[in-house]
Design an enzyme around this catalytic site. Structure first.
Site, short mmCIF file in Angstrom:
data_model
loop_
_atom_site.label_atom_id
_atom_site.label_comp_id
_atom_site.label_asym_id
_atom_site.label_seq_id
_atom_site.Cartn_x
_atom_site.Cartn_y
_atom_site.Cartn_z
N LYS A 158 102.71 -36.17 10.82
CA LYS A 158 103.03 -35.40 12.02
C LYS A 158 102.38 -36.05 13.25
O LYS A 158 103.06 -36.31 14.26
CB LYS A 158 102.55 -33.96 11.86
CG LYS A 158 102.81 -33.12 13.07
CD LYS A 158 102.31 -31.69 12.89
CE LYS A 158 101.99 -31.12 14.25
NZ LYS A 158 100.61 -30.72 14.42
N ASP A 207 105.87 -28.99 13.17
CA ASP A 207 104.67 -28.16 13.28
C ASP A 207 105.06 -26.75 12.84
O ASP A 207 106.16 -26.53 12.32
CB ASP A 207 104.09 -28.21 14.70
CG ASP A 207 104.91 -27.36 15.67
OD1 ASP A 207 106.08 -27.03 15.36
OD2 ASP A 207 104.40 -27.01 16.74
#
Ligand code: SF4
Length: 226
Positions: free
Chosen positions: A132, A151
């Site tokens: 991420k 997220d």
């Protein structure tokens, strides 16, 4: 869209629906961008590491003093842990984040001549950097599309939209990568994050004012009251 329609949706139809969602998000959030304040890739990397389990607003309150004290990887790599911990304390998990920041900065100095590497493989070798964080840095600082940033907002809205049933960020990312055109990956994430802070909040989403309502099966949400 109803949940029955979702159950019988073919992959081709889902792709077309996803394309319409992409368009509507773009129209609704034309200025969406990364909410973490930064002037360069190093600062964005630091801010993204700090943002784990912490709001972007809180990170933005902490980073001005931090960037002032440690303007480059060399300075950060030789920081005193106690001083660094104090500066980032309000972001939570400050001991492990300080350790990761020190390790990340040392990694940049020792293996990348003090520069942030522009590849996913190299970035995820650095302490505190997962897919991420790497996708955020590559997409936002270098305009390199390597994946979809997933997220908590992107995961939640993707499940409500019926684009995934998973709660695993890597699985969700793979499913979104298969569903969306590559050129949309970076902005799609930014816009979904804005949408998650807007009408599609975790608790009490405001579906009646949501521009995606007609395209959204609202998975796991109670029926709308008239
Ligand atoms: S706010 Fe409601 S309609 Fe809009 S995307 Fe979220 S769940 Fe779907």
């Amino acid at each position: 869209m109803t949940q029955e329609e979702l159950a019988s949706e073919t992959p081709a139809r889902r792709k077309r629906r996803a394309a319409r969602v992409v368009k509507l998000l773009a129209k609704t959030y034309p200025d969406a961008e990364c909410a973490l304040h930064h002037d360069n890739a190093f600062q964005l990397l630091v801010a993204t590491i700090l943002s784990a389990q912490c709001t972007d607003q809180r990170v933005n309150m902490v980073t001005p003093a931090l960037f002032d004290r440690y303007p480059n990887p060399d300075d950060l790599a030789s920081a005193q842990p106690a001083e660094l911990e104090k500066l980032i304390q309000s972001c939570g998990f400050f001991r492990s984040k300080a350790k990761n920041l020190l390790g990340m900065a040392s990694g940049l100095v020792e293996h990348h001549a003090g520069e942030v590497p522009q590849s996913l493989e190299a970035l995820v070798q650095l302490p505190g950097v997962g897919r991420k964080t790497a996708n955020v840095v590559l997409g936002t600082a270098f305009d390199l599309t390597t994946g979809v940033v997933v997220d908590t907002h992107v995961g939640r809205i993707s499940r409500r939209l019926g684009f995934t049933t998973s709660k695993n960020a890597e699985i969700i990312e793979r499913e979104l990568m298969a569903l969306l055109p590559k050129k949309e990956w970076i902005l799609f994430s930014h816009r979904m994050i804005w949408h998650g802070r807007g009408p599609c909040q975790a608790r009490k989403p405001r579906c009646l004012e949501c521009p995606l309502l007609k395209l959204c099966p609202r998975v796991d949400l109670p029926p709308l009251s008239p």
